[in-house]
Design a protein around this motif. Structure first.
Motif, PDB file in Angstrom:
ATOM      1  N   ASP A 261       0.836  -1.210   0.000  1.00 56.13           N
ATOM      2  CA  ASP A 261       0.000   0.000   0.000  1.00 56.13           C
ATOM      3  C   ASP A 261       0.867   1.254   0.000  1.00 56.13           C
ATOM      4  O   ASP A 261       0.516   2.274  -0.603  1.00 56.13           O
ATOM      5  CB  ASP A 261      -1.013  -0.006   1.157  1.00 56.13           C
ATOM      6  N   GLU A 262       2.033   1.184   0.641  1.00 55.02           N
ATOM      7  CA  GLU A 262       2.941   2.336   0.603  1.00 55.02           C
ATOM      8  C   GLU A 262       3.534   2.502  -0.796  1.00 55.02           C
ATOM      9  O   GLU A 262       3.662   3.618  -1.309  1.00 55.02           O
ATOM     10  CB  GLU A 262       4.042   2.196   1.651  1.00 55.02           C
ATOM     11  N   ALA A 263       3.869   1.379  -1.430  1.00 50.47           N
ATOM     12  CA  ALA A 263       4.421   1.453  -2.788  1.00 50.47           C
ATOM     13  C   ALA A 263       3.400   2.085  -3.738  1.00 50.47           C
ATOM     14  O   ALA A 263       3.755   2.892  -4.602  1.00 50.47           O
ATOM     15  CB  ALA A 263       4.808   0.056  -3.262  1.00 50.47           C
ATOM     16  N   LEU A 264       2.128   1.749  -3.561  1.00 48.10           N
ATOM     17  CA  LEU A 264       1.086   2.313  -4.433  1.00 48.10           C
ATOM     18  C   LEU A 264       0.950   3.818  -4.242  1.00 48.10           C
ATOM     19  O   LEU A 264       0.785   4.570  -5.204  1.00 48.10           O
ATOM     20  CB  LEU A 264      -0.255   1.612  -4.175  1.00 48.10           C
ATOM     21  N   LYS A 265       1.049   4.266  -2.988  1.00 46.32           N
ATOM     22  CA  LYS A 265       0.993   5.713  -2.732  1.00 46.32           C
ATOM     23  C   LYS A 265       2.156   6.428  -3.417  1.00 46.32           C
ATOM     24  O   LYS A 265       1.998   7.514  -3.961  1.00 46.32           O
ATOM     25  CB  LYS A 265       1.073   5.994  -1.228  1.00 46.32           C
ATOM     26  N   ILE A 266       3.337   5.816  -3.365  1.00 44.99           N
ATOM     27  CA  ILE A 266       4.504   6.456  -3.998  1.00 44.99           C
ATOM     28  C   ILE A 266       4.317   6.502  -5.515  1.00 44.99           C
ATOM     29  O   ILE A 266       4.629   7.504  -6.155  1.00 44.99           O
ATOM     30  CB  ILE A 266       5.811   5.701  -3.649  1.00 44.99           C
ATOM     31  N   ARG A 267       3.774   5.411  -6.081  1.00 44.18           N
ATOM     32  CA  ARG A 267       3.615   5.365  -7.536  1.00 44.18           C
ATOM     33  C   ARG A 267       2.727   6.500  -8.042  1.00 44.18           C
ATOM     34  O   ARG A 267       2.918   7.006  -9.146  1.00 44.18           O
ATOM     35  CB  ARG A 267       3.088   3.980  -7.965  1.00 44.18           C
ATOM     36  N   GLU A 268       1.775   6.941  -7.222  1.00 37.12           N
ATOM     37  CA  GLU A 268       0.937   8.069  -7.655  1.00 37.12           C
ATOM     38  C   GLU A 268       1.737   9.357  -7.767  1.00 37.12           C
ATOM     39  O   GLU A 268       1.317  10.301  -8.434  1.00 37.12           O
ATOM     40  CB  GLU A 268      -0.222   8.289  -6.674  1.00 37.12           C
ATOM     41  N   LEU A 269       2.895   9.403  -7.106  1.00 32.42           N
ATOM     42  CA  LEU A 269       3.670  10.646  -7.063  1.00 32.42           C
ATOM     43  C   LEU A 269       4.962  10.587  -7.858  1.00 32.42           C
ATOM     44  O   LEU A 269       5.586  11.618  -8.096  1.00 32.42           O
ATOM     45  CB  LEU A 269       4.024  10.970  -5.600  1.00 32.42           C
ATOM     46  N   SER A 270       5.399   9.396  -8.223  1.00 33.51           N
ATOM     47  CA  SER A 270       6.725   9.298  -8.833  1.00 33.51           C
ATOM     48  C   SER A 270       6.806   8.133  -9.817  1.00 33.51           C
ATOM     49  O   SER A 270       6.226   7.070  -9.584  1.00 33.51           O
ATOM     50  CB  SER A 270       7.780   9.100  -7.737  1.00 33.51           C
ATOM     51  N   ASN A 271       7.558   8.358 -10.892  1.00 30.33           N
ATOM     52  CA  ASN A 271       7.807   7.273 -11.855  1.00 30.33           C
ATOM     53  C   ASN A 271       9.135   6.587 -11.609  1.00 30.33           C
ATOM     54  O   ASN A 271       9.544   5.743 -12.394  1.00 30.33           O
ATOM     55  CB  ASN A 271       7.808   7.840 -13.278  1.00 30.33           C
ATOM     56  N   LYS A 272       9.811   6.963 -10.537  1.00 29.33           N
ATOM     57  CA  LYS A 272      11.122   6.355 -10.285  1.00 29.33           C
ATOM     58  C   LYS A 272      10.989   4.921  -9.782  1.00 29.33           C
ATOM     59  O   LYS A 272       9.892   4.453  -9.478  1.00 29.33           O
ATOM     60  CB  LYS A 272      11.882   7.220  -9.285  1.00 29.33           C
ATOM     61  N   LYS A 273      12.125   4.270  -9.667  1.00 31.12           N
ATOM     62  CA  LYS A 273      12.142   2.884  -9.193  1.00 31.12           C
ATOM     63  C   LYS A 273      11.561   2.795  -7.782  1.00 31.12           C
ATOM     64  O   LYS A 273      11.869   3.609  -6.921  1.00 31.12           O
ATOM     65  CB  LYS A 273      13.591   2.384  -9.183  1.00 31.12           C
ATOM     66  N   ILE A 274      10.692   1.799  -7.579  1.00 30.24           N
ATOM     67  CA  ILE A 274      10.162   1.531  -6.236  1.00 30.24           C
ATOM     68  C   ILE A 274      10.435   0.071  -5.924  1.00 30.24           C
ATOM     69  O   ILE A 274      10.035  -0.813  -6.679  1.00 30.24           O
ATOM     70  CB  ILE A 274       8.639   1.794  -6.168  1.00 30.24           C
ATOM     71  N   LEU A 275      11.152  -0.168  -4.838  1.00 25.39           N
ATOM     72  CA  LEU A 275      11.504  -1.547  -4.466  1.00 25.39           C
ATOM     73  C   LEU A 275      10.668  -1.996  -3.284  1.00 25.39           C
ATOM     74  O   LEU A 275      10.633  -1.330  -2.244  1.00 25.39           O
ATOM     75  CB  LEU A 275      12.996  -1.615  -4.091  1.00 25.39           C
ATOM     76  N   LEU A 276       9.999  -3.145  -3.452  1.00 20.44           N
ATOM     77  CA  LEU A 276       9.356  -3.792  -2.302  1.00 20.44           C
ATOM     78  C   LEU A 276      10.434  -4.631  -1.631  1.00 20.44           C
ATOM     79  O   LEU A 276      10.814  -5.688  -2.140  1.00 20.44           O
ATOM     80  CB  LEU A 276       8.191  -4.671  -2.757  1.00 20.44           C
ATOM     81  N   MET A 277      10.936  -4.166  -0.498  1.00 19.03           N
ATOM     82  CA  MET A 277      12.150  -4.739   0.088  1.00 19.03           C
ATOM     83  C   MET A 277      11.936  -6.098   0.758  1.00 19.03           C
ATOM     84  O   MET A 277      12.889  -6.712   1.205  1.00 19.03           O
ATOM     85  CB  MET A 277      12.783  -3.753   1.071  1.00 19.03           C
ATOM     86  N   GLN A 278      10.667  -6.531   0.843  1.00 16.79           N
ATOM     87  CA  GLN A 278      10.428  -7.901   1.292  1.00 16.79           C
ATOM     88  C   GLN A 278       9.727  -8.711   0.205  1.00 16.79           C
ATOM     89  O   GLN A 278       9.245  -9.814   0.464  1.00 16.79           O
ATOM     90  CB  GLN A 278       9.571  -7.882   2.551  1.00 16.79           C
ATOM     91  N   GLY A 279       9.632  -8.113  -0.998  1.00 20.18           N
ATOM     92  CA  GLY A 279       9.001  -8.834  -2.093  1.00 20.18           C
ATOM     93  C   GLY A 279       7.515  -9.037  -1.861  1.00 20.18           C
ATOM     94  O   GLY A 279       6.890  -8.299  -1.109  1.00 20.18           O
ATOM     95  N   VAL A 280       6.955 -10.051  -2.553  1.00 18.24           N
ATOM     96  CA  VAL A 280       5.522 -10.330  -2.427  1.00 18.24           C
ATOM     97  C   VAL A 280       5.308 -11.727  -1.861  1.00 18.24           C
ATOM     98  O   VAL A 280       6.154 -12.607  -2.000  1.00 18.24           O
ATOM     99  CB  VAL A 280       4.790 -10.216  -3.786  1.00 18.24           C
ATOM    100  N   TYR A 281       4.165 -11.892  -1.232  1.00 17.22           N
ATOM    101  CA  TYR A 281       3.839 -13.182  -0.625  1.00 17.22           C
ATOM    102  C   TYR A 281       2.617 -13.831  -1.277  1.00 17.22           C
ATOM    103  O   TYR A 281       2.100 -14.807  -0.771  1.00 17.22           O
ATOM    104  CB  TYR A 281       3.618 -12.993   0.885  1.00 17.22           C
ATOM    105  N   SER A 282       2.137 -13.263  -2.403  1.00 19.07           N
ATOM    106  CA  SER A 282       0.993 -13.871  -3.084  1.00 19.07           C
ATOM    107  C   SER A 282       0.998 -13.505  -4.569  1.00 19.07           C
ATOM    108  O   SER A 282       1.614 -12.509  -4.973  1.00 19.07           O
ATOM    109  CB  SER A 282      -0.319 -13.375  -2.468  1.00 19.07           C
ATOM    110  N   LYS A 283       0.283 -14.299  -5.346  1.00 20.73           N
ATOM    111  CA  LYS A 283       0.105 -14.044  -6.779  1.00 20.73           C
ATOM    112  C   LYS A 283      -0.591 -12.694  -7.007  1.00 20.73           C
ATOM    113  O   LYS A 283      -0.242 -11.946  -7.921  1.00 20.73           O
ATOM    114  CB  LYS A 283      -0.735 -15.197  -7.355  1.00 20.73           C
ATOM    115  N   GLU A 284      -1.568 -12.370  -6.137  1.00 21.86           N
ATOM    116  CA  GLU A 284      -2.303 -11.103  -6.271  1.00 21.86           C
ATOM    117  C   GLU A 284      -1.335  -9.921  -6.158  1.00 21.86           C
ATOM    118  O   GLU A 284      -1.380  -8.985  -6.952  1.00 21.86           O
ATOM    119  CB  GLU A 284      -3.375 -10.965  -5.170  1.00 21.86           C
ATOM    120  N   ASP A 285      -0.458  -9.995  -5.159  1.00 21.58           N
ATOM    121  CA  ASP A 285       0.495  -8.895  -4.981  1.00 21.58           C
ATOM    122  C   ASP A 285       1.524  -8.859  -6.118  1.00 21.58           C
ATOM    123  O   ASP A 285       2.000  -7.784  -6.489  1.00 21.58           O
ATOM    124  CB  ASP A 285       1.193  -8.993  -3.614  1.00 21.58           C
ATOM    125  N   LEU A 286       1.835 -10.016  -6.682  1.00 22.86           N
ATOM    126  CA  LEU A 286       2.727 -10.021  -7.851  1.00 22.86           C
ATOM    127  C   LEU A 286       2.063  -9.271  -9.003  1.00 22.86           C
ATOM    128  O   LEU A 286       2.694  -8.441  -9.661  1.00 22.86           O
ATOM    129  CB  LEU A 286       3.082 -11.455  -8.264  1.00 22.86           C
TER     130      LEU A 286
END
Ligand SMILES: *Cc1c(COP(=O)(O)O)cnc(C)c1O
Length: 353
Positions: free
Chosen positions: A65-90
């Motif tokens: 949810d934090e990554a999504l908020k950042i994406r609304e404000l920036s086109n730069k690289k956004i890293l999910l530092m713990q990755g994803v735990y489900s197909k939906e999040d992928l």
């Protein structure tokens, strides 16, 4: 009617100064990822993205949810530092072009099934034993699936703030040994703030910098605390030698004293076990905590403060009173104090005059 409140004042100019200082330490080719997980360590995610976007090559968070908020404000690289735990999040990550850490086989399974090999950060365990592939485990997947893919090899240091700890050299050695066995278009990232400060030749392709931005790194005076936690005095009283102050009578007056009660307690995020003698600042003078922190109040010895009245601010940390002081004198870490401030404290985003 106006009501009083405690305030958390966050100064964006200080982030920018701190980032400039930190970037000057990086190897020439290293990029700067601003780690803004957990609401930017309590500093307000959306505000900080706007204020440091131009200085950062990317952003690191943990929650999607934090990554999504950042994406609304920036086109730069956004890293999910713990990755994803489900197909939906992928799927969400692919749609939003998030980079993903992959730290174990369960996660690699999700990636494999989604056939998604863009923007991956493969995390290996070099000694922290928290997340990350074992070395042999990693080499196996590398040889089978990643030998022809671009990715970032990543690890995390356990004690980068302590240069006397041999674990740092051990972790670097494992990291560099592994990377020398991989094809040469991979990128590398192991540096957090402590590594930038103490091992600046190991920042490789990406530095992932958090606490330094906010000024909470211990042992450096160039980095300034970006948040001021301040609260008004609501009462002042004189007490006599032998009197006790606060719960359990923890503090006992050794002489006649003047005690100020301040409108901030553990329900605002000041830890209940903050010790007597901890420094605070009132009207630019140092005073100290005297008595156990209560839910809504903290008592302060203001006997030596020349001028102090009800309504004056008491600062618990600020650019002039580093957050690392209150952290170290109470066996705490600044990360914890920054992320503990509760929502009932009014957050203000501005440069104080
Ligand atoms: C939080 C975090 C960082 C930032 O560490 P600091 O000590 O705050 O600079 C870097 N990498 C990872 C994986 C993290 O989780």
């Amino acid at each position: 009617m106006t009501s009083i409140n405690s305030e958390l004042v966050i100064d964006p100019k200080i982030f920018r100064d701190n980032i400039s200082f930190l970037k000057n330490k990086l190897n020439n080719s290293s990029k700067f990822m601003a780690v803004i997980k957990s609401d930017a360590y309590g500093h307000h995610l959306e505000h900080i993205v706007k204020d440091i976007e131009d200085l950062s090559d990317g952003f690191g968070v943990v929650r999607i949810d934090e990554a999504l908020k950042i994406r609304e404000l920036s086109n730069k690289k956004i890293l999910l530092m713990q990755g994803v735990y489900s197909k939906e999040d992928l799927d969400i990550s692919i749609q939003n072009k998030f980079d993903l850490v992959v730290h174990n086989l369960d996660q690699f399974q999700i990636i494999k099934e989604g056939n998604h090999y863009e923007g991956l950060w493969l995390k290996i365990n070099t000694g922290m034993n928290r997340l990350g592939f074992g070395i042999d485990e990693f080499l196996k997947i590398y040889e089978e699936y990643l030998f022809d893919k671009k990715f970032t090899l990543m690890s995390h240091l356990a004690s980068s703030n302590d240069t006397s700890n041999p674990s740092n050299e051990n972790q670097f050695k494992i990291f560099e040994d592994i990377s020398s066995r991989l094809h040469n278009s991979i990128e590398r990232s192991i540096a957090n703030t402590g590594c930038i400060m103490n091992y600046s030749n190991k920042t490789f392709d990406w530095a992932r910098c958090g606490i330094g931005i906010y000024g909470g790194y211990i042992g450096n005076h160039d980095l300034k605390t970006a948040m001021t936690l301040r609260s008004p005095i609501v009462n002042i009283r004189n007490i006599n030698k032998g009197d006790q102050v606060g719960y359990d009578g923890r503090a006992v007056a050794k002489k006649d004293m003047k005690i100020a009660s301040v409108y901030l307690g553990y329900a605002d995020g000041l830890p209940v076990n903050v010790k007597d003698g901890t420094s605070v600042m009132i009207n630019n003078e140092i005073a100290s905590v005297f008595g156990k922190v209560s839910m809504d109040l903290t008592t302060i010895d203001v006997s030596n403060i020349a001028k102090c009245s009800v309504g004056d601010w008491c600062e618990f940390f600020s650019p002039e009173l580093p957050i690392t002081n209150i952290a170290s004198s109470n066996d705490l870490i600044s990360y914890y104090l920054m992320t503990s401030v509760k929502s009932r404290v009014k957050k203000i985003y501005k440069t104080l005059d």
